[in-house]
Design an enzyme around this catalytic site. Structure first.
Site, PDB file in Angstrom:
ATOM      1  N   ASP A  42       0.842  -1.206   0.000  1.00 38.85           N
ATOM      2  CA  ASP A  42       0.000   0.000   0.000  1.00 38.85           C
ATOM      3  C   ASP A  42       0.879   1.258   0.000  1.00 38.85           C
ATOM      4  OD1 ASP A  42       0.850  -0.158   2.614  1.00 38.85           O
ATOM      5  OD2 ASP A  42      -1.159  -0.064   3.510  1.00 38.85           O
ATOM      6  N   SER A  43       2.203   1.051  -0.039  1.00 41.32           N
ATOM      7  CA  SER A  43       3.123   2.179  -0.255  1.00 41.32           C
ATOM      8  C   SER A  43       2.815   2.838  -1.594  1.00 41.32           C
ATOM      9  CB  SER A  43       4.580   1.699  -0.235  1.00 41.32           C
ATOM     10  OG  SER A  43       4.759   0.596  -1.096  1.00 41.32           O
ATOM     11  N   ASP A  81      -1.060  -6.218   0.128  1.00 46.09           N
ATOM     12  CA  ASP A  81      -1.367  -5.535   1.388  1.00 46.09           C
ATOM     13  C   ASP A  81      -2.869  -5.346   1.532  1.00 46.09           C
ATOM     14  OD1 ASP A  81       0.826  -4.988   2.986  1.00 46.09           O
ATOM     15  OD2 ASP A  81       1.349  -3.136   1.930  1.00 46.09           O
ATOM     16  N   LYS A 110      -1.090  -9.341   3.393  1.00 47.65           N
ATOM     17  CA  LYS A 110      -0.281  -8.858   4.522  1.00 47.65           C
ATOM     18  C   LYS A 110      -1.103  -7.889   5.347  1.00 47.65           C
ATOM     19  CE  LYS A 110       3.442  -5.973   3.921  1.00 47.65           C
ATOM     20  NZ  LYS A 110       3.053  -4.744   4.628  1.00 47.65           N
ATOM     21  N   GLU A 112      -0.991  -5.388   9.082  1.00 46.10           N
ATOM     22  CA  GLU A 112      -0.083  -4.745  10.040  1.00 46.10           C
ATOM     23  C   GLU A 112      -0.558  -4.943  11.475  1.00 46.10           C
ATOM     24  OE1 GLU A 112       0.375  -0.599   9.000  1.00 46.10           O
ATOM     25  OE2 GLU A 112       1.094  -1.069   6.987  1.00 46.10           O
ATOM     26  N   GLU A 177       9.684  -3.616  10.090  1.00 50.35           N
ATOM     27  CA  GLU A 177       9.992  -2.295   9.511  1.00 50.35           C
ATOM     28  C   GLU A 177      10.645  -1.382  10.556  1.00 50.35           C
ATOM     29  OE1 GLU A 177       6.978  -0.583   7.036  1.00 50.35           O
ATOM     30  OE2 GLU A 177       8.016   1.345   6.898  1.00 50.35           O
TER      31      GLU A 177
HETATM   32  O1  KIV Z   1       3.605  -1.030   1.540  1.00 52.08           O
HETATM   33  C1  KIV Z   1       4.729  -1.525   1.374  1.00 52.08           C
HETATM   34  O2  KIV Z   1       5.347  -1.404   0.312  1.00 52.08           O
HETATM   35  C2  KIV Z   1       5.285  -2.274   2.484  1.00 52.08           C
HETATM   36  C3  KIV Z   1       6.744  -2.624   2.451  1.00 52.08           C
HETATM   37  C4  KIV Z   1       7.611  -1.493   2.228  1.00 52.08           C
HETATM   38  C5  KIV Z   1       7.141  -3.448   3.591  1.00 52.08           C
HETATM   39  O3  KIV Z   1       4.598  -2.604   3.393  1.00 52.08           O
END
Ligand code: KIV
Length: 258
Positions: A42-43, A81, A110, A112, A177
Site C-alpha cells: 500500500d506504499s 497488502d 499482509k 499490520e 519495519e
Molecule cells: O507497503 C509496502 O510497500 C510495504 C513494504 C515497504 C514493507 O509494506
C-alpha cells in the site's frame, strides 16, 4: 510439488529471501526473475498517488494494481497488502481478503500488527487465507514523527511477544519495519518463520525495499533506502532523444510509418 510458501520457509537459516514491491505488470515481470516474494504494497499510495499516508489507499486501488501485477508474476509468491480499514473486524477481514484473492489470484495477504489483530489473523488462517505479518513501524497506524522501534526493553519485549503470537497463529513470514538491529536479531533467532527486514539490519532472514525507491525512480530521503541505480536519468535520456527526433523530423522515419 513443494508450495511457494514452503519454499520460502525452507530458506530460513540457509539463504536470504529477496522481496520487492511491484504495482504494475511491466515492473512485476522484471522483478519476478530476481525475487522470492513480490508485494503489492500500500506504499503505492505515496509512491504513485502522492498521498501523505497509506490510510488513503482503498481496496479498489489494491485490487486494480494487483490485477496488473498478477500478469507479470510467474515464479514469485505474490502478496497483497490489505489496506487501512479493510480488516477492522473478523468478518470484514475475511470478506475483503477473499475479494482480493478472487480478483487478483494472489497467494497471500499482509496485515499490520501483532496482539491487537490476533483474532483477525486467526480467523483468516482458519479460513485458509495465507497471511504475512508486519511489525515495527506500522504505516497504517503511524501518527506523528517517524521513529524506529525496539530500542527500549519494553518495545523489544512487545515486538518479540508479537512475533511469537503471529508465528503461533500460522503466519508464514513477518516484515520488520525499522526495528532496532539487536531486536531484529533477537526476533529472527526466536521464531522459526522468516523475518523480512526493511531498515532492520542484515540479521533478518530476507530484505524488502520499495522497487521505485531502490531504482531512484521515487525520490525519497528515508535512511534505509539505498539507491542502487538512478533510472530517472536513463528515462530522461530516452525521452530527450524522442523529443529531438520528433522536432527534427527524424522520427517517425519510413521504417516506422505506414
Ligand atoms: O507497503 C509496502 O510497500 C510495504 C513494504 C515497504 C514493507 O509494506
Amino acid at each position: 510439488m513443494i508450495s511457494k510458501i514452503k519454499r520460502i520457509l525452507l530458506k530460513k537459516n540457509k539463504s536470504k529471501i529477496i522481496c520487492l514491491t511491484s504495482y504494475s505488470k511491466n515492473f512485476a515481470s522484471i522483478v519476478d526473475k530476481y525475487s522470492d516474494i513480490i508485494l503489492v504494497g500500500d506504499s503505492l499510495g505515496s509512491v504513485l498517488y502522492n498521498y501523505n499516508s497509506t490510510r488513503h489507499v482503498t481496496l479498489k486501488n489494491m485490487i486494480d494494481h494487483s490485477k496488473s501485477v498478477r500478469m507479470g508474476v510467474s515464479k514469485s509468491l505474490m502478496v497483497v497488502d490489505m489496506p487501512y480499514k479493510s480488516y477492522s473486524n473478523k468478518s470484514e477481514a475475511l470478506k475483503n481478503a477473499k475479494k482480493i484473492i478472487k480478483y487478483t489470484k494472489c497467494d497471500a495477504v499482509k496485515l499490520e500488527g501483532g496482539q491487537k489483530i490476533k483474532n483477525i489473523v486467526k480467523h483468516l488462517i482458519k479460513n485458509k487465507v495465507s497471511v504475512m505479518g508486519h511489525l515495527g513501524i506500522l504505516p497504517q497506524s503511524m501518527v506523528g514523527k517517524f521513529k524506529s522501534k525496539g530500542k527500549t526493553e519494553k518495545e523489544k519485549n512487545t515486538l518479540i511477544k508479537d512475533s511469537k503470537i503471529l508465528e503461533s497463529l500460522g503466519v508464514f513470514a513477518i516484515v520488520l519495519e525499522c526495528v532496532n538491529s539487536n531486536t531484529a536479531k533477537k526476533i529472527t533467532n526466536s521464531i522459526k518463520i522468516p523475518t523480512i527486514g526493511i531498515g532492520s539490519s542484515f540479521h533478518c532472514d530476507g530484505q524488502i525495499l520499495v522497487t521505485d525507491d531502490l531504482l531512484g525512480l521515487n525520490e525519497t530521503k528515508i535512511k534505509f533506502v539505498k539507491k542502487f541505480i538512478n533510472i530517472r536519468k536513463n528515462i530522461e535520456q530516452g525521452i530527450k532523444k524522442f523529443k529531438f527526433e520528433v522536432i527534427n523530423k527524424k522520427y517517425p522515419s519510413k521504417k516506422y510509418s505506414y
